[in-house]
Scaffold this motif. Sequence first.
Motif, PDB file in Angstrom:
ATOM      1  N   SER A 120       4.558   5.952   6.819  1.00 21.62           N
ATOM      2  CA  SER A 120       3.980   6.322   5.537  1.00 21.62           C
ATOM      3  C   SER A 120       4.800   7.419   4.857  1.00 21.62           C
ATOM      4  O   SER A 120       5.258   8.363   5.526  1.00 21.62           O
ATOM      5  CB  SER A 120       2.542   6.823   5.742  1.00 21.62           C
ATOM      6  OG  SER A 120       2.049   7.445   4.571  1.00 21.62           O
ATOM      7  N   ALA A 138       0.319  -6.343  10.025  1.00 22.98           N
ATOM      8  CA  ALA A 138       1.694  -6.731  10.332  1.00 22.98           C
ATOM      9  C   ALA A 138       2.015  -6.518  11.810  1.00 22.98           C
ATOM     10  O   ALA A 138       2.612  -7.392  12.465  1.00 22.98           O
ATOM     11  CB  ALA A 138       2.663  -5.939   9.453  1.00 22.98           C
ATOM     12  N   VAL A 175       7.314  -2.754  10.337  1.00 28.32           N
ATOM     13  CA  VAL A 175       6.586  -1.771   9.529  1.00 28.32           C
ATOM     14  C   VAL A 175       7.477  -0.571   9.240  1.00 28.32           C
ATOM     15  O   VAL A 175       8.505  -0.355   9.891  1.00 28.32           O
ATOM     16  CB  VAL A 175       5.300  -1.284  10.237  1.00 28.32           C
ATOM     17  CG1 VAL A 175       4.335  -2.436  10.465  1.00 28.32           C
ATOM     18  CG2 VAL A 175       5.630  -0.594  11.558  1.00 28.32           C
ATOM     19  N   ASP A 220     -10.233  -2.060  11.628  1.00 26.09           N
ATOM     20  CA  ASP A 220      -8.991  -2.112  10.859  1.00 26.09           C
ATOM     21  C   ASP A 220      -7.752  -1.810  11.689  1.00 26.09           C
ATOM     22  O   ASP A 220      -6.635  -2.117  11.256  1.00 26.09           O
ATOM     23  CB  ASP A 220      -9.053  -1.116   9.697  1.00 26.09           C
ATOM     24  CG  ASP A 220     -10.083  -1.504   8.662  1.00 26.09           C
ATOM     25  OD1 ASP A 220     -10.376  -2.711   8.529  1.00 26.09           O
ATOM     26  OD2 ASP A 220     -10.607  -0.593   7.978  1.00 26.09           O
ATOM     27  N   TRP A 266      -4.657  -1.834  14.273  1.00 30.00           N
ATOM     28  CA  TRP A 266      -3.842  -2.977  14.718  1.00 30.00           C
ATOM     29  C   TRP A 266      -4.247  -3.417  16.123  1.00 30.00           C
ATOM     30  O   TRP A 266      -4.144  -4.608  16.444  1.00 30.00           O
ATOM     31  CB  TRP A 266      -2.352  -2.687  14.613  1.00 30.00           C
ATOM     32  CG  TRP A 266      -1.776  -1.642  15.529  1.00 30.00           C
ATOM     33  CD1 TRP A 266      -1.451  -0.353  15.199  1.00 30.00           C
ATOM     34  CD2 TRP A 266      -1.397  -1.804  16.910  1.00 30.00           C
ATOM     35  NE1 TRP A 266      -0.917   0.301  16.292  1.00 30.00           N
ATOM     36  CE2 TRP A 266      -0.865  -0.565  17.338  1.00 30.00           C
ATOM     37  CE3 TRP A 266      -1.461  -2.865  17.803  1.00 30.00           C
ATOM     38  CZ2 TRP A 266      -0.402  -0.367  18.648  1.00 30.00           C
ATOM     39  CZ3 TRP A 266      -1.002  -2.661  19.114  1.00 30.00           C
ATOM     40  CH2 TRP A 266      -0.476  -1.432  19.509  1.00 30.00           C
ATOM     41  N   TYR A 319       1.434   5.380  10.204  1.00 25.18           N
ATOM     42  CA  TYR A 319       1.544   4.143   9.450  1.00 25.18           C
ATOM     43  C   TYR A 319       0.405   4.034   8.438  1.00 25.18           C
ATOM     44  O   TYR A 319      -0.713   4.465   8.698  1.00 25.18           O
ATOM     45  CB  TYR A 319       1.481   2.928  10.377  1.00 25.18           C
ATOM     46  CG  TYR A 319       2.395   2.977  11.581  1.00 25.18           C
ATOM     47  CD1 TYR A 319       3.574   3.713  11.580  1.00 25.18           C
ATOM     48  CD2 TYR A 319       2.064   2.260  12.741  1.00 25.18           C
ATOM     49  CE1 TYR A 319       4.402   3.752  12.688  1.00 25.18           C
ATOM     50  CE2 TYR A 319       2.890   2.290  13.852  1.00 25.18           C
ATOM     51  CZ  TYR A 319       4.045   3.046  13.826  1.00 25.18           C
ATOM     52  OH  TYR A 319       4.856   3.066  14.929  1.00 25.18           O
ATOM     53  N   PRO A 330      -2.170   1.596   5.920  1.00 27.83           N
ATOM     54  CA  PRO A 330      -3.055   0.481   6.266  1.00 27.83           C
ATOM     55  C   PRO A 330      -2.357  -0.867   6.301  1.00 27.83           C
ATOM     56  O   PRO A 330      -2.781  -1.760   7.040  1.00 27.83           O
ATOM     57  CB  PRO A 330      -4.133   0.530   5.173  1.00 27.83           C
ATOM     58  CG  PRO A 330      -3.524   1.311   4.057  1.00 27.83           C
ATOM     59  CD  PRO A 330      -2.614   2.298   4.699  1.00 27.83           C
ATOM     60  N   GLU A 331      -1.292  -1.022   5.528  1.00 23.52           N
ATOM     61  CA  GLU A 331      -0.586  -2.302   5.507  1.00 23.52           C
ATOM     62  C   GLU A 331       0.098  -2.612   6.834  1.00 23.52           C
ATOM     63  O   GLU A 331       0.417  -3.762   7.132  1.00 23.52           O
ATOM     64  CB  GLU A 331       0.445  -2.307   4.371  1.00 23.52           C
ATOM     65  CG  GLU A 331       1.668  -1.428   4.592  1.00 23.52           C
ATOM     66  CD  GLU A 331       1.413   0.070   4.426  1.00 23.52           C
ATOM     67  OE1 GLU A 331       2.285   0.870   4.820  1.00 23.52           O
ATOM     68  OE2 GLU A 331       0.331   0.434   3.894  1.00 23.52           O
ATOM     69  N   ALA A 332       0.304  -1.588   7.650  1.00 30.27           N
ATOM     70  CA  ALA A 332       0.981  -1.797   8.936  1.00 30.27           C
ATOM     71  C   ALA A 332       0.091  -2.484   9.958  1.00 30.27           C
ATOM     72  O   ALA A 332       0.594  -3.165  10.862  1.00 30.27           O
ATOM     73  CB  ALA A 332       1.461  -0.457   9.494  1.00 30.27           C
ATOM     74  N   ASN A 333      -1.213  -2.309   9.846  1.00 35.82           N
ATOM     75  CA  ASN A 333      -2.109  -2.827  10.879  1.00 35.82           C
ATOM     76  C   ASN A 333      -2.052  -4.346  11.037  1.00 35.82           C
ATOM     77  O   ASN A 333      -1.842  -4.840  12.153  1.00 35.82           O
ATOM     78  CB  ASN A 333      -3.535  -2.347  10.612  1.00 35.82           C
ATOM     79  CG  ASN A 333      -3.713  -0.883  10.937  1.00 35.82           C
ATOM     80  OD1 ASN A 333      -3.324  -0.419  11.993  1.00 35.82           O
ATOM     81  ND2 ASN A 333      -4.296  -0.142  10.009  1.00 35.82           N
TER      82      ASN A 333
END
Length: 213
Positions: free
Chosen positions: A184, A198, A181, A31, A33, A191, A193-196
């Motif tokens: 959090s 991106a 990004v 997961d 980045w 960061y 999880p949505e940052a990974n």
Amino acid sequence: MRTLLLFGDSNTHGTLPVRALGQSGRFAREDRWSTRLARLLPGWEVIAEGHPGRTTLHDDPVEGAHRNGLTVLPALLESHRPADVVLLMLGTNDLKERFSVNAGDIALSLERLVRVILASGCGPEGGAPGVLLVAPPPIEEVGCLAGMFAGGAAKSRALAAEVQEAAGRLGVPFLDAGKVVQVSPIDGIHYGPEANPALAEAFAAAIHQHFPG
């Protein structure tokens, strides 16, 4: 196969946002980045060298002198030579109140690191590695890390412009991660999880643009 060295701090390591001091969770390998970036860059070996707490060039009086990025950088460059490109994303930990530095100082510290990379002879055939200089996103003073980073939020909002100017002086490409990004709301530093995905996509695009072939 070309080599991309990711030189950063806990956000390159994949540290999860923390709710209490002393926590040390990490995103699953698949997961992170850095792993996602490797999947987007066939033909590249992507090496993640992220150390939680790493500064640009400061010995940390609380967390240890080994957090000093300048001290360890030459050895890492040599151990991974030849490195075609170094993605450098540091500066967040320099915002800790204990270091008493401003955004301009942080940018100058990053500039010094880039000059070490360019003078290292650790690129292909003894040349200079390429460098992608990244400004980390602005921080927030929230949660359990708020006191440690007191005063850092305001400084962090000036950092991208200062780092971009440093990249211009050095003639290396620049990326503002703050346009990709956000930190959090749990701890204001790490960061979610949505940052990974991106970050992986933004970095892959930058590598393709600036280091084709």
